[in-house]
Design an enzyme around this catalytic site. Structure first.
Site, short mmCIF file in Angstrom:
data_model
loop_
_atom_site.label_atom_id
_atom_site.label_comp_id
_atom_site.label_asym_id
_atom_site.label_seq_id
_atom_site.Cartn_x
_atom_site.Cartn_y
_atom_site.Cartn_z
N ASP A 1 0.86 -1.18 0.00
CA ASP A 1 0.00 0.00 0.00
C ASP A 1 0.90 1.23 0.00
OD1 ASP A 1 -2.14 1.64 -0.11
OD2 ASP A 1 -3.22 0.76 1.56
C1 BGC Z 1 -5.06 3.15 -0.22
C2 BGC Z 1 -5.12 2.09 -1.29
C3 BGC Z 1 -5.00 2.71 -2.65
C4 BGC Z 1 -3.70 3.46 -2.71
C5 BGC Z 1 -3.43 4.09 -4.06
C6 BGC Z 1 -3.86 4.06 -0.41
O1 BGC Z 1 -3.94 5.17 0.42
O2 BGC Z 1 -5.04 2.56 1.05
O3 BGC Z 1 -6.32 1.38 -1.16
O4 BGC Z 1 -5.09 1.75 -3.65
O5 BGC Z 1 -3.73 4.49 -1.74
O6 BGC Z 1 -4.25 5.14 -4.31
#
Ligand code: BGC
Length: 766
Positions: free
Chosen positions: A302
């Site tokens: 993540d």
């Molecule tokens: C989120 C993810 C997301 C990623 C990219 C993160 O803050 O937890 O679910 O895919 O950002 O945008």
């Protein structure tokens, strides 16, 4: 049987082969079509890998955000400044948040035409519920229990996104959550692992289609592995501590379902799980996912989650964090700048085995080959397709269809609904009724503000009644700008008087209240989950003027609406329904669509009951022991029951359940049948639900668990026998060592239209 065995053997051989690239892919003439196909990619991957320098390999494991920081804090260090340089050197394997054919072509061109090996980028984006055309928030779609509609919604989202240059979505989010305070419940499928698993499968199949190499299919990503939805107190990013039984029986099943459906990527999570940050957990990523489940795709971290292991106080510094993450099985670094800066020296210093890098790179290259990016890196970059597909009628129709199906009728006293189509004076009240942005909900990065059909527009599309509109009060004060905090402290009640006056003149009042689209989503936890601002006061004030109220709720999570349930005759749960929101709501209010949705998450009476969920354990003291006694599991100020249980939802018709029968087919197979009859006056759909209870077991089991459902449409007076088959998958459970067993003993089944189903029978498993 022989063929089956060959596939099993070949595919496990393949794991070794893909992981370490040591064996010859064509070593066996027993290869089936499946293994040949996979092996041909393995050969190409191996050939390419052999040409790569260590730095180029690590480059494939590096993902950069394109041009603007959407989520998460912008990196404090100055590494972001090197993005273009790195791209040109072939040190970037993927970009996220670059969108639109023109932009994607630009970055792809650098990767393909300016780097030494010309390896195409995989372009990721959060296509969570639609791309430009927005479908209902995932929690709402889950309320449809309509797997075909959900799959179609993911399919059209993939068509739109792929037409715009995207070839990988960070969806579906398959985190189970039992806590409505957590803002990201809007993004999942609710509280139940069985329903969520089927939805995970539908979404993966929708995004990825039958053939990943087509230009309108995109790779899916099951996230966040694992436990993110169990953040303590529902506060986003908070600590997660769960036991083995919950991990295996509740949290992991939707991920396993995504894996079984062929999901090509996983994303790990921000949270720690039992003391180990998910990003650094070899137990989760290596032992379970790549080991037990034999996952062949890749794991992306993540956003910045490698670095966050430092603030978790698990890693000493970025170098240490990179070492932990790669050893634990995280293949691609999203925006931590950790792999690109630290991995090469970690390998040179003998801290990281280069074979782990090779394994990660092979997994990433494999997905790029499967997407067909090596055949044509610009296959997703066609301006004509982009123009034709985005917002096309097929897509608009699909999102309207699933929007109608997502609506849940919570209450309908005296058949106030459906509304008469002629001769009525209808007052529509509430700022959300006239809002064309809020219905798009959270996570709709590519959609333009103001593109949703408002409730007011949807209602006005019906011409027979006289409609007046009054805002009454705002839902939020100030700007609603992503990703800024919303200001909810609304105090202005100056709009009440004219709203009351309009209500007094009306035959029926339609009040649209609830949360703004950005009240839920990432970083949007709430400690109170009632109607924000002065909306509750507005509701009570209007009620004094006219009791004929239809309350339409717009929200991204279950709300505590006990007062409304006590007083308001009709309540419609309409969530945030996306681009076609207003039409979907109007069609339900007017009865052109008979509501069929069922809640995928329990609605509590008050926030103190949270976490509240239907598949809870019995405890040693589930009921009152003696009259007046306090010594049982309860609260002194609120009942144990929810306001609306999981699986609950009404229709404009009614249904009866009779003739429950259990038929034992074999030791571990039982058939359960029930007769469903439409006892009302109009045609309608019912989700027939089957719940199972293992009466006693070596590990305590929930009081009931959903193990089957079927959507049935019946005309008035029509009946249908619905039959469910229960086999090992439904009868068994994971013990505390993670082993799946069916234990002999007594089971009870409950069948009905919600988790409160009381029609019951028992059977024995020998
Ligand atoms: C989120 C993810 C997301 C990623 C990219 C993160 O803050 O937890 O679910 O895919 O950002 O945008």
């Amino acid at each position: 049987m022989k063929n089956f065995l060959i596939i099993m053997i070949s595919s496990s051989l393949l794991t070794v082969l893909v992981s370490f690239g040591e064996a010859n892919a064509n070593s066996s003439d027993q290869n089936t079509v499946f293994t040949k196909e996979v092996d041909s990619i393995a050969l190409k991957v191996n050939a390419l890998l052999a040409k790569m320098t260590l730095e180029e390999k690590i480059g494939q494991m590096n993902q950069y955000n394109g041009f603007w920081d959407v989520t998460g804090p912008a990196p404090a260090h100055g590494d972001a400044a090197n993005k273009y340089e790195h791209l040109k050197k072939g040190w970037v394997g993927s970009m996220l948040n670059v969108r639109g054919v023109k932009e994607v072509r630009q970055v792809q061109k650098i990767a393909v035409e300016e780097t030494r090996l010309g390896i195409p980028l995989i372009i990721g984006f959060d296509v969570i519920h639609g791309y430009k055309t927005i479908s209902p928030i995932p929690l709402a779609e889950a309320a449809s229990w309509d797997l075909e509609a959900i799959k179609l919604s993911a399919r059209v989202a993939a068509e739109e996104a792929s037409a715009s240059g995207i070839n990988w979505t960070f969806a579906p989010m398959v985190d189970i959550s039992r806590d409505a305070r957590w803002g990201r419940v809007m993004e999942g499928a609710g509280e139940d692992p069985y329903l969520a698993s089927l939805i995970a499968k539908a979404r993966v199949e929708g995004f990825q289609g039958d053939d990943l190499s087509l230009a309108n299919t995109i790779a899916a990503c099951a996230k966040h592995f694992v436990g993110y939805g169990f953040a303590e107190a529902g506060r986003d990013y908070n600590t997660v501590d769960v036991g083995t039984s919950t991990l295996y029986n509740v949290l992991l099943p939707p991920f396993k379902a995504a894996q079984d459906a062929g999901v090509r990527t996983f994303m790990n999570a921000f949270n720690e799980l039992n003391g180990i940050p998910a990003t650094g957990s070899a137990f989760l990523q290596r032992d379970i996912l790549k080991g037990d489940w034999n996952f062949q795709g890749f794991m992306v971290t993540d956003w910045g989650s490698i670095n966050e292991m430092i603030t978790h106080r698990y890693a000493k510094d970025r170098r240490n964090a990179a070492e932990i993450a790669i050893n634990a099985g995280a293949d691609m670094d999203m925006e931590s700048y950790a792999y690109v800066n630290e991995l090469a020296s970690l390998v040179k210093d003998g801290k990281v085995d280069e074979r782990l890098i090779d394994d990660a790179v092979k997994r990433i290259l494999r997905v790029k080959f499967e997407l067909g990016l090596f055949d044509d890196p610009y296959k997703y970059c066609n301006e004509t397709v982009e123009k034709e597909v985005i917002g096309s009628k097929t897509i608009m129709d699909a999102v309207l269809d699933v929007a109608k199906k997502s609506i849940v009728l919570l209450k309908n006293e005296n058949n106030l609904l459906p509304l008469k189509k002629q001769g009525q004076k209808i007052a529509i009240i509430g700022a959300l009724a006239n809002d064309k942005t809020s219905p798009l909900g959270s996570w709709r990065i590519a959609a333009d503000d103001g593109t949703a059909v408002s409730v007011l527009e949807g209602m006005k599309a019906y011409k027979g009644n006289t409609i007046t509109y009054e805002k009454g009060a705002n839902v939020v004060t100030g700007e609603t700008v992503f990703p800024k905090e919303l200001t909810i402290n609304v105090t202005d009640k100056s709009g009440f008087a004219s709203a009351i006056a309009a209500a007094k003149k009306a035959d029926v009042v339609v009040m649209v209240l609830g949360e703004h689209g950005l009240h839920s989503g990432e970083g949007r936890s709430r400690s109170e989950i009632g109607l924000p601002g002065v909306q509750q006061e507005l509701l009570e004030a209007i009620y004094k003027a006219n009791k004929n109220i239809v309350l339409v709720l717009n929200n991204g999570r279950p709300l505590t609406i006990d007062w409304a349930h006590e007083h308001i005759p009709a309540i419609v749960e309409a969530w945030q329904l996306g681009t076609q929101s207003g039409h979907a709501i109007a069609q339900v209010l007017y009865g052109d669509y008979n509501p069929s949705g069922k809640l995928p998450m329990t609605f509590p009476r008050n926030v103190g009951q949270v976490p509240i969920y239907y598949n809870h354990k019995s405890t040693g003291r589930p009921t009152l022991q003696e009259p007046g006694s306090v010594f049982w599991s309860h609260y002194s100020d609120v009942s144990n029951t929810p306001l609306y249980p999981f699986g609950y939802g009404l229709s404009y018709t009614s249904f009866s359940y009779t003739d429950l029968k259990v038929n034992t087919i074999s030791n571990h197979t039982v058939e359960v049948s029930v007769k469903l009859t439409n006892t009302g006056k109009v045609k309608g759909k019912e989700v027939v639900q089957l719940y199972l209870r293992d009466e006693f077991a070596s590990v305590t089991r929930p009081v009931k668990e959903l193990k089957g459902f079927e959507m049935v449409e019946l005309n008035p007076k029509e009946s249908k026998i619905v039959t469910f088959k229960l086999s090992e998958a439904e009868l068994g459970f994971y013990d505390n060592d993670g082993k799946f067993n069916v234990e002999p003993g007594t089971f009870s089944v409950f069948v009905g239209g919600s988790s409160d189903a009381t029609l019951t029978a028992q059977f024995e498993i020998p």
